[in-house]
Enzyme design. Structure first.
Site, short mmCIF file in Angstrom:
data_model
loop_
_atom_site.label_atom_id
_atom_site.label_comp_id
_atom_site.label_asym_id
_atom_site.label_seq_id
_atom_site.Cartn_x
_atom_site.Cartn_y
_atom_site.Cartn_z
N ASP A 187 -84.77 -75.21 -59.61
CA ASP A 187 -85.45 -76.10 -58.66
C ASP A 187 -84.58 -76.39 -57.43
O ASP A 187 -84.91 -77.26 -56.62
CB ASP A 187 -85.91 -77.40 -59.34
CG ASP A 187 -84.78 -78.22 -59.92
OD1 ASP A 187 -83.85 -77.65 -60.50
OD2 ASP A 187 -84.83 -79.47 -59.80
N HIS A 188 -83.47 -75.66 -57.31
CA HIS A 188 -82.59 -75.82 -56.15
C HIS A 188 -82.33 -74.48 -55.45
O HIS A 188 -81.99 -74.46 -54.27
CB HIS A 188 -81.27 -76.48 -56.55
CG HIS A 188 -81.48 -77.85 -57.13
ND1 HIS A 188 -81.21 -79.01 -56.44
CD2 HIS A 188 -81.98 -78.25 -58.33
CE1 HIS A 188 -81.54 -80.06 -57.17
NE2 HIS A 188 -82.00 -79.62 -58.33
N HIS A 231 -76.30 -76.51 -56.47
CA HIS A 231 -76.03 -75.95 -57.81
C HIS A 231 -77.08 -74.93 -58.18
O HIS A 231 -78.04 -74.72 -57.44
CB HIS A 231 -75.89 -77.07 -58.85
CG HIS A 231 -77.13 -77.87 -59.11
ND1 HIS A 231 -77.71 -78.69 -58.17
CD2 HIS A 231 -77.91 -77.99 -60.22
CE1 HIS A 231 -78.77 -79.28 -58.69
NE2 HIS A 231 -78.92 -78.87 -59.93
N HIS A 267 -79.44 -74.54 -60.56
CA HIS A 267 -80.73 -74.75 -61.22
C HIS A 267 -81.88 -74.21 -60.35
O HIS A 267 -81.83 -74.30 -59.12
CB HIS A 267 -80.95 -76.24 -61.53
CG HIS A 267 -80.13 -76.70 -62.69
ND1 HIS A 267 -79.78 -78.02 -62.89
CD2 HIS A 267 -79.59 -76.01 -63.74
CE1 HIS A 267 -79.05 -78.12 -64.00
NE2 HIS A 267 -78.93 -76.92 -64.52
N HIS A 302 -73.14 -82.63 -63.71
CA HIS A 302 -74.51 -82.17 -63.96
C HIS A 302 -74.47 -80.67 -64.31
O HIS A 302 -75.04 -80.24 -65.31
CB HIS A 302 -75.35 -82.42 -62.71
CG HIS A 302 -76.76 -81.94 -62.81
ND1 HIS A 302 -77.68 -82.49 -63.67
CD2 HIS A 302 -77.42 -80.96 -62.13
CE1 HIS A 302 -78.85 -81.86 -63.52
NE2 HIS A 302 -78.71 -80.93 -62.59
N HIS A 322 -83.83 -85.51 -55.78
CA HIS A 322 -85.04 -85.90 -56.54
C HIS A 322 -85.49 -87.32 -56.23
O HIS A 322 -84.66 -88.21 -55.97
CB HIS A 322 -84.78 -85.81 -58.05
CG HIS A 322 -84.64 -84.41 -58.57
ND1 HIS A 322 -85.71 -83.63 -58.92
CD2 HIS A 322 -83.53 -83.65 -58.76
CE1 HIS A 322 -85.27 -82.45 -59.34
NE2 HIS A 322 -83.95 -82.43 -59.25
N ASP A 346 -77.94 -83.09 -57.51
CA ASP A 346 -78.23 -83.87 -58.72
C ASP A 346 -76.99 -84.59 -59.24
O ASP A 346 -76.82 -84.75 -60.46
CB ASP A 346 -78.82 -82.96 -59.81
CG ASP A 346 -80.20 -82.42 -59.46
OD1 ASP A 346 -80.74 -82.79 -58.40
OD2 ASP A 346 -80.72 -81.62 -60.25
FE FE Z 1 -82.73 -80.75 -59.92
ZN ZN Z 2 -80.26 -79.76 -61.46
#
Ligand code: FE
Ligand code: ZN
Length: 254
Positions: A59-60, A55, A57, A113, A170, A132
């Site tokens: 942090d991905h 996805h 975000h 998410h 995570h 996530d």
């Molecule tokens: Fe994440």
């Molecule tokens: Zn995320």
């Protein structure tokens, strides 16, 4: 069989490096940052062929453009999220497959998410990269989707073989276990898992991947149809999706 290297980065993210030895194909799932990926590639003497994004975000996808510029790799992501996946090349939708060397990877759309979230399923390696969507003993927050959407996404994951390894993005397991135990007070499998997780975390070891079988017996968000959960919420015989929505709401305020 895929060879999978787990790279802990940032506070609690996992990046996964995938290598298919027969065709010598290498990919990385959700590269938040570039340096640990480049270091691992170098030490394994592999070049990068693919980025797989679950996805949008940061942090991905944080290292997408840097890795693509350095390696010329192909970026694979959700068709529905093509505007938000930096550098996307291959846009895939639900049920589509692609060849990762001799491994077949199937795409599942799992909104909840985010609206364009996808999972990567390697049936031959019994591995699900679920970003996530589901965490060990938990599930992703509903940033863009409804409880109904996330619940439907989780039903699909629940239908996979119980031996499936759940490679989530995570290390949230310990905190998730505290919430799970606050809901279900009499579940021996959950008690056992919490002990195991605490021991692993004491030594700073990953609790991920778990297996679907472990999640089915400990993860409250996959156990919304269990009487023990429904009774704990005073929601006996409520529709499963409503039980799930209540669990998610409680976790948000926990
Ligand atoms: Fe994440
Ligand atoms: Zn995320």
């Amino acid at each position: 069989m895929l060879e999978i290297t787990q790279l802990p980065v940032l506070n609690d993210n996992y990046i996964y490096l995938l290598h298919e030895p027969d065709a010598a194909i290498t990919g990385v799932v959700d590269p938040a940052v570039a340096t640990p990926v480049l270091k691992a590639l170098e030490s394994q003497h592999h070049s990068l062929d693919f980025i797989l994004n679950t996805h949008h975000h940061s942090d991905h996808v944080g290292a997408n453009l840097e890795l693509k510029a350095l390696t010329g790799c192909t970026i694979i992501g959700a068709e529905k999220d093509q505007k938000r996946i930096p550098g996307i090349d291959q846009k895939l939708s639900h049920g589509q497959c692609f060849s990762f060397g001799i491994e077949n990877c199937e795409i599942f759309e799992t909104p909840g998410h985010t609206s364009g979230h996808i999972c990567f399923y390697f049936a031959n390696s019994d591995a699900l990269f679920c970003g996530d969507t589901v965490f060990s003993m938990g599930c992703g927050r509903l940033f863009e989707g409804s409880a109904e959407q996330m619940w439907t996404s989780l039903q699909l994951i629940k239908s996979l073989p119980e031996t499936t390894k759940i490679y989530c993005a995570h290390e949230y397991t310990q905190a998730n276990g505290v919430f799970a135990a606050s809901i279900e007070r009499d579940n021996p499998a959950l008690e056992q898992r919490i002990i195991e997780v605490n021991n692993l975390r004491k030594d700073n070891l990953p609790t991920v991947p778990s297996t679907l079988s472990q999640e089915l017996s400990t993860n409250p968000f996959l156990r919304e149809q269990c009487l023990s959960i429904q009774q704990a919420l005073n929601m006996e015989n409520y529709p499963a999706v409503e039980v799930f929505a209540e669990l998610r709401k409680r976790k948000d305020h926990f």
